[in-house]
Scaffold this motif. Structure first.
Motif, short mmCIF file in Angstrom:
data_model
loop_
_atom_site.label_atom_id
_atom_site.label_comp_id
_atom_site.label_asym_id
_atom_site.label_seq_id
_atom_site.Cartn_x
_atom_site.Cartn_y
_atom_site.Cartn_z
N UNK A 52 0.72 -1.24 -0.15
CA UNK A 52 0.21 -0.04 0.00
C UNK A 52 0.86 1.16 0.10
N UNK A 113 -2.13 8.04 10.30
CA UNK A 113 -3.10 7.35 11.02
C UNK A 113 -3.80 5.99 10.28
N UNK A 114 -4.15 6.40 8.96
CA UNK A 114 -4.81 5.44 8.14
C UNK A 114 -3.78 4.32 7.70
N UNK A 117 -3.57 2.06 10.60
CA UNK A 117 -4.67 1.08 10.68
C UNK A 117 -4.85 0.17 9.59
N UNK A 118 -4.33 0.44 8.47
CA UNK A 118 -3.96 -0.55 7.29
C UNK A 118 -3.17 -1.46 7.54
N UNK A 121 -4.63 -4.00 10.01
CA UNK A 121 -5.96 -4.83 9.37
C UNK A 121 -5.23 -5.85 8.38
N UNK A 124 -4.11 -8.57 11.07
CA UNK A 124 -4.90 -9.14 11.51
C UNK A 124 -5.64 -10.08 10.59
N UNK A 125 -5.47 -9.89 9.49
CA UNK A 125 -6.03 -11.14 8.42
C UNK A 125 -4.99 -11.91 7.90
N UNK A 152 2.61 5.60 18.46
CA UNK A 152 1.85 4.46 18.51
C UNK A 152 2.40 3.39 17.94
N UNK B 40 -4.59 -8.98 17.83
CA UNK B 40 -4.67 -8.36 16.48
C UNK B 40 -5.98 -7.55 16.19
N UNK B 41 -6.98 -8.02 16.79
CA UNK B 41 -8.06 -7.19 16.59
C UNK B 41 -8.81 -6.41 17.56
N UNK B 43 -7.24 -3.38 19.63
CA UNK B 43 -6.11 -2.40 19.85
C UNK B 43 -6.56 -1.20 20.72
N UNK B 44 -5.73 -1.05 21.67
CA UNK B 44 -5.78 0.06 22.71
C UNK B 44 -4.65 1.16 22.04
N UNK B 45 -5.02 2.10 21.58
CA UNK B 45 -3.92 3.10 21.13
C UNK B 45 -3.47 4.20 21.91
N UNK B 52 -7.21 6.91 16.88
CA UNK B 52 -8.33 5.85 17.09
C UNK B 52 -9.20 5.89 15.69
N UNK B 55 -7.00 4.69 12.56
CA UNK B 55 -6.73 3.27 12.90
C UNK B 55 -8.08 2.60 12.09
N UNK B 57 -10.39 3.70 10.15
CA UNK B 57 -10.40 3.81 8.92
C UNK B 57 -9.60 2.92 8.16
N UNK B 58 -8.36 2.88 8.57
CA UNK B 58 -7.57 1.85 8.01
C UNK B 58 -7.79 0.55 7.91
N UNK B 59 -8.56 0.10 9.18
CA UNK B 59 -8.85 -1.19 9.38
C UNK B 59 -9.93 -1.51 8.18
N UNK B 61 -10.50 0.01 5.48
CA UNK B 61 -9.83 -0.13 4.27
C UNK B 61 -9.27 -1.49 3.98
N UNK B 62 -8.82 -2.25 4.87
CA UNK B 62 -8.47 -3.47 4.46
C UNK B 62 -9.55 -4.84 4.59
N UNK B 63 -10.93 -4.07 4.83
CA UNK B 63 -12.07 -5.02 4.95
C UNK B 63 -12.53 -5.56 6.02
N UNK B 64 -11.92 -5.13 7.13
CA UNK B 64 -12.41 -5.51 8.68
C UNK B 64 -13.47 -4.65 8.88
#
Lengths: 225, 290
Positions: A52, A113-114, A117-118, A121, A124-125, A152, B40-41, B43-45, B52, B55, B57-59, B61-64
């Motif tokens: 990405x 931040x995005x 999170x990416x 994510x 996690x998968x 973080x 993994x699922x 998360x305390x930031x 928060x 993150x 938004x990013x999660x 974007x990967x389909x979660x």
């Protein structure tokens, strides 16, 4: 294709004089990423296992568009109507309109931040291969949201994230001690390179190590110089 | 409601590998067991609310399917631009779950209050807003928010009604009369029922003000007199009601939390009284208007 062949594409983008310096400041780094580093495929821009690339520094995206066009993500014709009413290409990129664009950006301080999170994510998968690259500007680091992400990612050893900071010394109050040190103090591996030297940029990116996020600070000419 | 959320959320994380939870220290202890099992699922930031939402938004974007949780004022007010850009503008959603609704945090002062959260969310298109009035409504609303990718705001309160109406997505008549329609949202049902005792009005309840049940409103607003009682800023749903009744004569009374910062502590009941949202205050407002 060499970067010199991207420059005609870049000059087709007009009407964004204000942001021209930031556009050119990113060209070499973007070219190295797309030509040598990123595992992305314009025929499969949504492959879940792709690397990405998140352009956080969304202003002045001309070099980004030119590189994406050069690599075949969209037709070069799109470059001729920048920010037109029907154009997918605006002065800030929109992920819902441009193939290969991972985030819609423009407001500073959102990409890292995005990106964090990416990376979380994907992990996690069970997708451990993709790396997440986030391009920022040195002035953008003034935004507090970036500091939340830097602290973080460092504290949790988020080693699939690489930040690239284009340092054209445009931050209003500067960064005493240099930008790399601000990441390093939070546990990132950090390297500063000449942002015009393609081999140095690639070598800097290759220095990412297991267990820590990585930052490459790419120094370019001072904005306005 | 907060306990109902913690229990249901922990179960959903166990059951659905698409579910993720992002915390900013608030309620972290309640999720420690499930965080240990699914690091993994869950998360305390840390105390980083902008991150928060980024993150989340990013999660997404990967389909979660991310859930983000904190006090309303930190989750919504503080991170508003992240909600606008890191979720909606990216074309992804999340489930935002707040505690500390309106004046629930009255003893902590205005720094811990957010009576404007629903109005802020209402500036963004496409959100579903749930305002449960009873702990028994929390689990089904949360579970229903997980299988899709749309944006959902679930607003939990310490104020509760006596009875759960889990199916009140649409306006649900609780008392029938021939006069005005009084719409009570979430925890305003209990004081509204007390305030309207002996009045010839219809009282209808919903825990889901967005999307607002405009068809139900048109069906129930026979007299054209509608009083809207909401537990957040007064008038938050007034524009929706006005549009729904634009083609017929109607009168609208909008009751809710006032905009003023009272600079006062005290109990939530004290604040309800100050904003005219206790049964006596509501009865005065309604009978004067009727």
């Amino acid at each position: 294709m060499a970067v010199i062949e991207v420059e005609p594409l870049l000059t087709r983008l007009t009407g964004d004089e204000k942001h021209a310096p930031s556009a050119y400041s990113t060209l070499d780094v973007l070219w190295v990423l797309y030509d040598r580093v990123l595992r992305v495929d314009p025929r499969h821009p949504d492959d879940p296992d792709r690397d990405r690339f998140l352009l956080s520094k969304g202003h002045g995206p001309a070099a980004y568009y030119a590189v994406l066009a050069a690599k075949g993500f969209f037709p070069p014709d799109w470059l001729d109507d920048l920010a037109g009413a029907d154009s997918p290409l605006g002065h800030h990129p929109d992920r819902l309109r441009v193939p290969g664009v991972e985030i819609s950006s423009g407001s500073l301080g959102h990409g890292l931040g995005l990106g964090v999170g990416t990376a979380l994510g994907l992990r996690a998968q069970g997708r451990l291969a993709p790396r997440v690259y986030v391009l920022l500007g040195d002035a953008e680091l003034d935004e507090g949201s970036n500091h939340e992400a830097i602290a973080y990612a460092g504290a949790t050893g988020l080693d699939t994230v690489t930040a690239l900071v284009i340092d054209n010394q445009s931050a209003s109050h500067g960064w005493p001690g240099g930008i790399a040190s601000r990441f390093a103090v939070h546990g990132w591996t950090a390297v500063t390179v000449d942002g015009r030297d393609h081999d140095a940029i690639a070598a800097g990116l290759a220095q990412a190590r297991e267990g820590a996020p990585h930052v490459v600070v790419a120094r370019v000419e001072q904005k306005g110089s | 409601m907060r306990e109902a959320f913690a229990g249901t959320m922990s179960r959903l994380i166990e059951e659905d590998p698409r579910t993720a939870l992002v915390l900013a220290d608030i309620s972290a202890a309640a999720f420690e067991p499930v965080a240990l099992k699914h690091p993994d699922r869950v998360r305390n930031v840390g105390i980083r609310e902008q991150l928060m939402i980024g993150v989340a938004g990013g999660l997404a974007l990967t389909g979660l399917r991310p859930v983000a949780h904190s006090y309303a004022t930190f989750l919504i007010d503080r991170a508003y631009e992240q909600i606008k850009l890191d979720l909606a503008h990216q074309g992804v959603g999340a489930v935002l779950v707040s505690v500390g609704a309106s004046y629930d945090g009255s003893t902590a002062g205005y720094t811990h209050m957010s009576p404007m959260d629903v109005q802020l969310i209402d500036t963004l298109p496409g959100w579903t807003v749930h305002v449960p009035g009873h702990p028994g409504e929390v689990a089904p609303l949360l579970a229903a928010a997980m299988p899709h990718d749309d944006p959902v705001y679930l607003r939990l309160s310490a104020q509760v009604n006596d009875i759960a109406y889990a199916d009140a997505h649409l306006l649900r008549p609780v008392r029938h009369g021939s006069g005005a329609l009084v719409v009570a949202v979430g925890p305003m049902l209990a004081p509204v029922l007390e305030a309207t005792r002996g009045l010839d009005v219809t009282v209808a309840y919903t825990h889901t003000p967005r999307p607002f049940d405009t068809a139900g409103l048109r069906a129930l607003a026979g007299s054209g007199n509608v009083a809207l009682v909401e537990p957040y800023l007064a008038g938050t749903s007034a524009h929706v009601v006005s549009e729904a009744l634009a083609d017929r004569p109607h009168r609208l009374l909008s009751l809710g939390v006032g905009r003023v910062d009272l600079h006062a502590y005290g109990t939530p009941a004290d604040h309800a009284r100050a904003h005219g949202l206790d049964p006596a205050g509501l009865r005065t407002a309604l009978t004067t208007w009727l």
